[in-house]
Design a protein around this motif. Structure first.
Motif, PDB file in Angstrom:
ATOM      1  N   GLY A 222     -72.118  47.062 -43.175  1.00 49.27           N
ATOM      2  CA  GLY A 222     -72.876  46.776 -44.394  1.00 49.27           C
ATOM      3  C   GLY A 222     -73.376  47.924 -45.224  1.00 49.27           C
ATOM      4  N   TYR A 223     -72.947  49.164 -44.978  1.00 51.81           N
ATOM      5  CA  TYR A 223     -73.445  50.291 -45.747  1.00 51.81           C
ATOM      6  C   TYR A 223     -73.385  50.014 -47.242  1.00 51.81           C
ATOM      7  N   PRO A 224     -74.400  50.264 -48.058  1.00 54.70           N
ATOM      8  CA  PRO A 224     -75.593  51.021 -47.673  1.00 54.70           C
ATOM      9  C   PRO A 224     -76.758  50.186 -47.137  1.00 54.70           C
ATOM     10  N   ALA A 225     -76.727  48.847 -47.290  1.00 57.86           N
ATOM     11  CA  ALA A 225     -77.875  48.062 -46.842  1.00 57.86           C
ATOM     12  C   ALA A 225     -77.467  46.638 -46.521  1.00 57.86           C
ATOM     13  N   ARG A 226     -78.181  46.037 -45.570  1.00 59.12           N
ATOM     14  CA  ARG A 226     -77.921  44.658 -45.178  1.00 59.12           C
ATOM     15  C   ARG A 226     -79.227  44.014 -44.741  1.00 59.12           C
ATOM     16  N   LEU A 227     -79.210  42.703 -44.628  1.00 65.46           N
ATOM     17  CA  LEU A 227     -80.377  42.012 -44.094  1.00 65.46           C
ATOM     18  C   LEU A 227     -80.208  41.794 -42.598  1.00 65.46           C
ATOM     19  N   ILE A 228     -81.301  41.876 -41.896  1.00 68.13           N
ATOM     20  CA  ILE A 228     -81.362  41.497 -40.480  1.00 68.13           C
ATOM     21  C   ILE A 228     -82.587  40.592 -40.339  1.00 68.13           C
ATOM     22  N   VAL A 229     -82.343  39.324 -40.023  1.00 68.99           N
ATOM     23  CA  VAL A 229     -83.455  38.384 -39.860  1.00 68.99           C
ATOM     24  C   VAL A 229     -83.467  37.956 -38.401  1.00 68.99           C
ATOM     25  N   PRO A 230     -84.420  38.497 -37.623  1.00 70.39           N
ATOM     26  CA  PRO A 230     -84.457  38.171 -36.194  1.00 70.39           C
ATOM     27  C   PRO A 230     -84.491  36.663 -35.976  1.00 70.39           C
TER      28      PRO A 230
END
Ligand SMILES: Nc1nc2c(c(=O)[nH]1)N[C@H]1C(S)=C(S)[C@@H](COP(=O)(O)O)O[C@H]1N2
Ligand SMILES: [Mo]
Length: 510
Positions: free
Chosen positions: A354-362
């Motif tokens: 996902g560079y440069p940014a992505r979501l991570i939702v635990p």
């Protein structure tokens, strides 16, 4: 004498194929030199995938979903070359076919690349026109070449040799330009990413302590290295946004719409967290799950800056390639701390992740939350939008189900029975794992030892020491989460909201 009457259809097919390949290779080479000329292979492939009947598309995604996306780019190239072969054959009959086909090739390339964000019209039109023109000229030269005066008295053989040599030469040129172009594209984006610095959080998480993992061979590491981390997405070719021009837009039901640059994001408070993510398609016992240390900014910090409005019940993530996911807004505020992640295991996100940014939702499956190559966060109502996989039959809400897996022994493995270590992983983000039990050959449930969790959002390793008599055995595992809920034995398939059941394996002891 004109040779077109004597050239065979098979030879014409080869001539058409290599000419189309050359045109494609040249466009790829141009894309390698500057990102202002987007890759035609990638753009046309994306186009085809968007237009393909849903069944074909789903087949391709399920087939290639875990494979290297290069396979799909190769597929696009292959189709173009097949069309080229057909054009070669038809050109024997009708001379207008080749110019028409290369004209269409050029127009399709320009239209497809024009939707890419880095598209710049003048260089792209020039590059594609030159490439199609070169393809056309080469095809005409191969097909309609005047037969040279025989010198060796065997005109048929000599011109045949020359023809085969020319086709091989053009084919080689097509291959070299194509491969060089691809390499240049990848190298450019790798250089950019390697130049990237990951902001350091004020409080760095301590590295996993000695109790965070068991020293057992063949057991999945508690923190999965980036190179081994599972990868799932619909991207034909890995999107490589330019971090200089990249913006994260925050839009929809917010008081102030935002367009944050990478520097803007990095200036916000940086946090890190161990989070286990999983694909909803993961079968019981499957490997589409992994745990990493994610570095980034809190999603709520971004949302608060935009000012989420009343009634904005859904947070939609949209990637640069148009893929979308969505989850309920309250989950951003219930303490699970979703991240806009910039880093994975201490380095900038790899392009695949996902560079440069992505979501991570635990606690949520990737398909409803973990948007890679994100470029927009849109606040909307719960009913106002459905993410990519929802109309394709997957549940709108996607909490990760409690699961456990046996890594050792492997299914069907034959190994010494005394002493025997059974081991694996178990996860229930964000509830945590309270207990893991193993059943051998239908006997009593044996409670496993657990590692100290890195967080409630991360998986744990489990292990059981046994000695078993030589013979065939069966092992089952089940986990109980932090809410006291034990995994159900009922076996269901991944669709529509995640597989259930106990991972069961057969093995043999010696
Ligand atoms: N842009 C984009 N992001 C995406 C996807 C996708 O297809 N496109 N797939 C999602 C799915 S289904 C999963 S399971 C996770 C996988 O993340 P990983 O490849 O980093 O393991 O990414 C999610 N993010
Ligand atoms: Mo997924």
């Amino acid at each position: 004498m004109n040779q077109s009457a004597t050239i065979s259809r098979r030879a014409a097919a080869f001539a058409g194929a290599v000419s189309a390949g050359l045109a494609l290779g040249l466009t790829e080479l141009a894309a390698g030199f500057t990102d202002r000329v987007p890759s035609s292979v990638a753009a046309v492939g994306g186009f085809l995938i968007d237009w393909a009947p849903r069944s074909v598309k789903e087949f391709a995604i399920s087939t290639f979903g875990t494979a290297d996306k290069g396979a799909l780019a190769l597929g696009t190239t292959f189709v173009a070359i097949l069309i080229g072969a057909l054009v070669g054959i038809l050109s024997l009959r009708w001379r207008w076919v080749a110019p028409a086909a290369f004209g269409v090739f050029g127009v399709v390339g320009i239209v497809a690349t024009s939707t890419e964000t880095t598209f710049s019209p003048i260089p792209t039109v020039i590059a594609i026109a030159v490439a199609s023109g070169a393809g056309l000229l080469v095809l005409r030269a191969l097909l309609y070449r005047e037969v040279e005066t025989p010198t060796d008295g065997v005109p048929g053989n000599s011109s045949r040799r020359i023809f085969i040599g020319s086709v091989a030469g053009v084919g080689m040129a097509a291959l070299l330009t194509g491969v060089a172009g691809r390499r240049l594209i990848i190298n450019r984006s790798e250089r950019v990413r390697q130049g990237a610095v990951l902001p350091t959080p004020p409080m760095t998480l301590p590295p996993p302590g000695p109790n965070a993992s068991f020293a057992v061979d063949e057991l999945t590491p508690v923190v999965v290295p980036n190179s081994d981390f599972y990868r799932i997405d619909t991207a034909l070719v890995v999107p490589r946004p330019d971090p200089e021009t990249w913006r994260l837009k925050v839009t929809g039901m917010v008081d102030n719409e935002l367009a944050l640059s990478l520097d803007d994001v990095m200036a916000m408070p940086i946090v890190e967290d161990y989070v286990t993510i999983s694909c909803v398609s993961n079968d019981v016992g499957g490997h589409l799950v992994g745990n990493a240390k994610w570095t980034g900014v809190r999603l709520v910090d971004i949302l608060d800056r935009a000012g989420v409005q009343e009634g904005a019940g859904q947070i939609v993530g949209r990637s640069v390639d148009g893929w979308t996911s969505g989850f309920p807004t309250p989950l951003a505020y219930d303490g699970r701390e979703p991240l806009l992640a910039l880093g994975m295991n201490g380095e900038p996100l790899p392009p695949n992740h996902g560079y440069p940014a992505r979501l991570i939702v635990p606690g949520l499956y990737g398909y409803v939350s973990a948007t890679k190559w994100i470029e927009e966060i849109e606040l909307t109502t719960w009913d106002g939008f459905d993410g990519y996989w929802i109309p394709r039959g997957w549940s709108k809400e996607g909490p990760i189900k409690t699961q456990s897996r046996i890594d050792r022994p492997r299914r069907g493995q034959s190994l010494p029975g005394a002493p025997l270590v059974l081991a694996g992983v178990a996860w229930a983000p964000t509830r945590g794992i309270e207990r893991v039990e193993v059943q051998l050959d239908g006997g009593d449930w044996i409670e496993a030892d657990l590692t100290t969790p890195l967080s409630d959002k991360a998986w744990v390793q489990w292990k059981v020491d046994q000695s078993l008599a030589p013979g065939d055995h069966e092992a089952k595992v089940r986990a109980t989460d932090g809410d006291g809920m034990t995994q159900t034995s009922e076996e269901t398939s991944p669709a529509p909201n995640g597989a259930t059941g106990w991972h069961t394996i057969d093995f043999t002891t010696t």
